[in-house]
Design an enzyme around this catalytic site. Structure first.
Site: not given
Ligand code: PMP
Length: 428
Positions: A145, A240, A268
């Protein structure tokens, strides 16, 4: 069972005004046949609901809170910042300081751009990769994701190389036509995709430790092959690290596995619980972004002084290697205890942990990709989840998420968690 009458009242009210009662779908607890508790406050390892129940918290705001809730250094930094104004829309020294810290800790990042969420970071990283290479195709992996970014919101396809089909209404086919979805950890599929389309692939984006199908570590050779193929075809390799950055090691998964991506996305932890994301990488690629280059990306609140203050204070607290040793020791204790608890009740589970992120999969089989993750018994997980909550332990309300250990989790917290898990495994 804990009394959650007030939460129930709030939940009914929330559903009248908010879509599904929440501002992010997983919070609705629908995957575990339950209803959320409403939070009043949180401190250290604990979160307190409005009925007066307390829980040892392994959600940690879905990853950002590596120091636990309301750590004094972060609270003070934000309090000091807010007294000076909430946002200026003009540069501040703090933004440079946060960027410098990121660049120091993550050597593959030479230049960085701050944004407001992980979604924004990955969306922008893909745009830069496409703008920089002049190509359109993107490789992503099933079960990874990357936020709700149109071209990345693609379900797992079957077969080795499946051209993306949007997994949400509202995402036109045109947006995902150039997305190639491959199975995670499948070296052959990576090779085949690049052999076929390499010259048209702008970027491969990957969670270097997957955290969004539960924790799934990269198998030996997988990230290496991705690096080899992207380099061979002059494609951009995007790690990512929104979840893994400053989590699995201070330098992220790229430090842990010794692979250097071209672009890294962060979020995060670098915001210390306030809304922040970032993308950064090689100077030549990042210089394609406006105002130096032609790839446009902007943000009214980007580099917000409160968020930057929280992020700086968090990263400062992570500057000692001892922090990660402590996190590893606590997480190891938790994993060992949960393993014992599961085997006591003869519950067939498979454990997956990288540093302070872990998942207990309700399957006896090894989980190494999306398909194998989907073989988990989610009904049993739901029972486990509800029993844990009743035992005063808050974990993410989904089988396909990570549990996060913070520096605020004490040995007593871990022991209490293992005790609750013994009962919860029996209930499952
Ligand atoms: N990339 C990864 C690996 C994630 O775990 C997340 C959120 N869990 C996101 C992108 C998206 O981040 P956000 O919820 O701050 O938009």
């Amino acid at each position: 069972m804990a009394d959650r009458t007030r939460s129930k009242t709030c939940w009914d009210e929330a559903n009248r005004y908010l879509v599904g009662g929440v501002n992010s779908p997983v919070r609705a607890f629908s995957a575990v046949g339950s209803e959320p508790f409403f939070v009043m406050r949180a401190h250290g390892s604990r979160v307190y609901d409005i009925d007066g129940n307390s829980y040892i918290d392994y959600v940690c705001s879905w990853g950002p809170l590596i120091l636990g809730h309301a750590p004094p250094a972060v609270v003070n930094a934000v309090a000091q910042a807010v007294a000076k104004g909430t946002s200026y829309g003009m540069p501040t020294p703090g933004e440079t300081e946060l960027a410098r810290t990121i660049v120091e800790y993550v050597p593959s990042i030479e230049k960085v751009r701050l944004v407001n969420s992980g979604t924004e970071a990955t969306m922008s990283a893909v745009r830069v990769a496409r703008g920089f290479t002049g190509r359109n195709k993107i490789v992503k992996f099933a079960g990874c994701y990357h936020g709700h970014v149109d071209p990345l919101l693609v379900k797992a396809g079957s077969g080795a190389t499946t051209l993306g089909v949007p997994s949400s209404p509202g995402v036109p086919d045109g947006c995902t036509r150039d997305t190639i979805v491959l199975p995670y950890n499948d070296v052959e599929a990576v090779r085949a995709a690049f052999t076929q389309d390499g010259r048209e692939i702008a970027a491969a984006i990957v969670e270097p430790v997957a955290g969004n199908m539960g924790v799934v570590p990269p198998r030996s050779g997988f990230l290496e092959e991705l690096r080899t193929q992207t380099s061979a075809y002059d494609s951009v390799l995007i790690f990512d690290e929104v979840m893994t950055g400053f989590r699995v090691s201070r330098g992220g998964a790229q430090e842990l596995y010794g692979i250097t991506p071209d672009i890294t996305t962060l979020g995060k932890i670098i915001g210390g619980g306030l809304p922040v994301g970032a993308y950064g990488g090689k100077r030549e690629i990042m210089d394609a972004v406006a105002p130096i280059g032609p790839v446009y990306q902007a943000g009214t609140l980007s580099g917000n002084p409160l968020a930057v203050a929280a992020g700086k204070a968090t990263l400062e607290a992570l500057s000692s290697a001892k922090v990660y040793e402590k996190l590893e020791a606590r997480s190891f204790l938790l994993e060992e205890g949960l393993r014992r608890a599961a085997s006591k009740s003869r519950t067939e589970v498979s454990f997956s942990r990288v540093g302070s992120m872990m998942t207990v999969f309700f399957t006896s089989e090894d989980v190494f990709d999306y398909e194998s993750a989907l073989r988990c018994d989610t009904k049993r997980f739901a029972k486990f989840f509800r029993a844990m909550l009743d035992g005063g332990i808050s974990i993410a309300p989904s089988q396909f998420e990570a549990a996060f250990v913070s520096t605020a989790h004490s040995r007593r917290d871990i022991d209490a968690t293992i005790l609750a898990a013994e009962k919860a495994f029996q209930a499952a």
